[in-house]
Scaffold this active site. Structure first.
Site, PDB file in Angstrom:
ATOM      1  N   ARG A   1      -4.718  -7.984   1.074  1.00 47.05           N
ATOM      2  CA  ARG A   1      -4.034  -7.999   2.359  1.00 47.05           C
ATOM      3  C   ARG A   1      -4.760  -8.929   3.332  1.00 47.05           C
ATOM      4  NH1 ARG A   1      -3.435  -2.726   0.379  1.00 47.05           N
ATOM      5  NH2 ARG A   1      -1.234  -2.116   0.202  1.00 47.05           N
TER       6      ARG A   1
ATOM      7  N   TYR B   1      -5.871   8.704 -12.266  1.00 47.87           N
ATOM      8  CA  TYR B   1      -6.182   8.075 -13.545  1.00 47.87           C
ATOM      9  C   TYR B   1      -6.352   6.575 -13.377  1.00 47.87           C
ATOM     10  CZ  TYR B   1      -5.584   6.456 -18.377  1.00 47.87           C
ATOM     11  OH  TYR B   1      -5.746   5.848 -19.588  1.00 47.87           O
TER      12      TYR B   1
ATOM     13  N   ARG C   1       0.448 -12.282  -1.857  1.00 46.61           N
ATOM     14  CA  ARG C   1       0.487 -11.061  -2.658  1.00 46.61           C
ATOM     15  C   ARG C   1       1.779 -11.011  -3.482  1.00 46.61           C
ATOM     16  NH1 ARG C   1      -2.532  -6.817  -1.564  1.00 46.61           N
ATOM     17  NH2 ARG C   1      -0.872  -5.252  -1.422  1.00 46.61           N
TER      18      ARG C   1
ATOM     19  N   HIS D   1       0.511 -13.012   3.855  1.00 47.91           N
ATOM     20  CA  HIS D   1       0.878 -11.844   3.052  1.00 47.91           C
ATOM     21  C   HIS D   1       1.689 -12.252   1.826  1.00 47.91           C
ATOM     22  CE1 HIS D   1       2.460  -7.862   2.008  1.00 47.91           C
ATOM     23  NE2 HIS D   1       1.525  -7.363   2.792  1.00 47.91           N
TER      24      HIS D   1
ATOM     25  N   LYS E   1      -5.481  -0.350   3.957  1.00 49.65           N
ATOM     26  CA  LYS E   1      -4.251   0.269   4.437  1.00 49.65           C
ATOM     27  C   LYS E   1      -4.124   1.699   3.942  1.00 49.65           C
ATOM     28  CE  LYS E   1       0.783  -0.328   4.389  1.00 49.65           C
ATOM     29  NZ  LYS E   1       1.898  -1.187   3.936  1.00 49.65           N
TER      30      LYS E   1
ATOM     31  N   HIS F   1      -1.802  -0.986  -4.377  1.00 47.06           N
ATOM     32  CA  HIS F   1      -0.606  -0.251  -3.990  1.00 47.06           C
ATOM     33  C   HIS F   1      -0.800   1.240  -4.230  1.00 47.06           C
ATOM     34  CE1 HIS F   1       2.298  -3.917  -4.334  1.00 47.06           C
ATOM     35  NE2 HIS F   1       1.715  -3.831  -3.151  1.00 47.06           N
TER      36      HIS F   1
END
Length: 266
Positions: free
Chosen positions: A113, A238, A204, A201, A140, A228
């Protein structure tokens, strides 16, 4: 963001109208999401002030509905390899400040980001291990995120080592106590005449699209690299410990790939 209007005001004297006025000033400048985050940050400050006896009330929660909802933004991004190669060559020729040049180039390699890149600190980088650890409070999702660094990314960071003598930031602004401004990379893209098709941005989206398209890497490894949020709690726990080796390989593959794009159709 709140400091200019509230920084010198005793916390006991900050009333809901006073806080709202400061938040609305940010909102009215077009930064709705920033205003929302500042309200949340103010709430945490007031909570701490209450438990330490510095304040009696927290005006922030009551202001949640008083602010406009952030507008959904779609960040322009280049996803066609030839066009990306053209942009990367243009970026190599950009004549901006050292911080802007380096942050712009690193954005393409690490695809994190923009706010995390521009506030990158020397203390969070292990160049020998080739790892950038973004602290939870700077992300974030409010969780620590580790980023494997390719050889190209390390070279870009090392090009800024001279600023470590006077700034905690890898990409300082003209005031070394502050990081690069939030608009610096986007302004650079505009000056390169790419402002309508690419944003900071957008790197990404570019990486996500082309990495998924190549079929070389597990989609979960790509999502983990992008930091994310996984909506499945068990799966998220996991994935926090998995795919590290694949992500290391992927970051080097991506840097090599975009270097190759610069050479193709040159």
């Amino acid at each position: 963001m709140l400091e200019p209007k509230l920084g010198r005001v005793p916390i006991r004297e900050i009333t809901p109208p006073r806080l709202l006025s400061a938040l609305q000033e940010i909102q009215d400048s077009g930064r709705r999401e920033t205003a929302r985050r500042c309200r949340s940050f103010a709430g945490r400050v007031f909570t701490y002030a209450i438990v330490t006896g510095r304040a009696q009330n927290n005006p922030a929660p009551a202001l949640q509905r008083a602010l406009a909802a952030p507008s959904v933004r779609h960040h322009p991004a280049i996803v066609e390899p030839n066009e990306l190669g053209d942009l990367l060559r243009a970026m190599d020729g950009y004549k901006g400040t050292a911080s802007t040049n380096a942050a712009l180039k690193l954005s393409a390699h690490v695809f994190q980001r923009p706010g995390e890149i521009r506030t990158m600190r020397w203390v969070d980088i292990d160049l020998e291990a080739a790892i950038w650890t973004i602290p939870a409070e700077q992300t974030k999702m409010r969780r620590e995120h580790r980023v494997p660094l390719s050889r190209q990314a390390i070279a870009i960071i090392r090009s800024m080592e001279h600023v470590a003598e006077y700034s905690v930031y890898v990409f300082p602004s003209f005031n070394p106590k502050k990081p690069l401004s939030e608009n610096a990379v986007n302004q650079a893209l505009k000056r390169l005449s790419y402002g309508d098709v690419m944003t900071a941005h957008g790197f990404r989206t570019t990486a996500s699209s082309l990495l998924n398209e190549c079929g070389e890497f597990h989609p979960d490894a790509i999502e983990r690299s992008l930091a994310h949020q996984d909506t499945n709690a068990v799966r998220a726990a996991y994935n926090r410990t998995q795919y590290w080796d694949e992500r290391v390989r992927m970051m080097q593959w991506w840097s090599d790939k975009i270097d190759l794009m610069k050479l193709e159709n040159e």
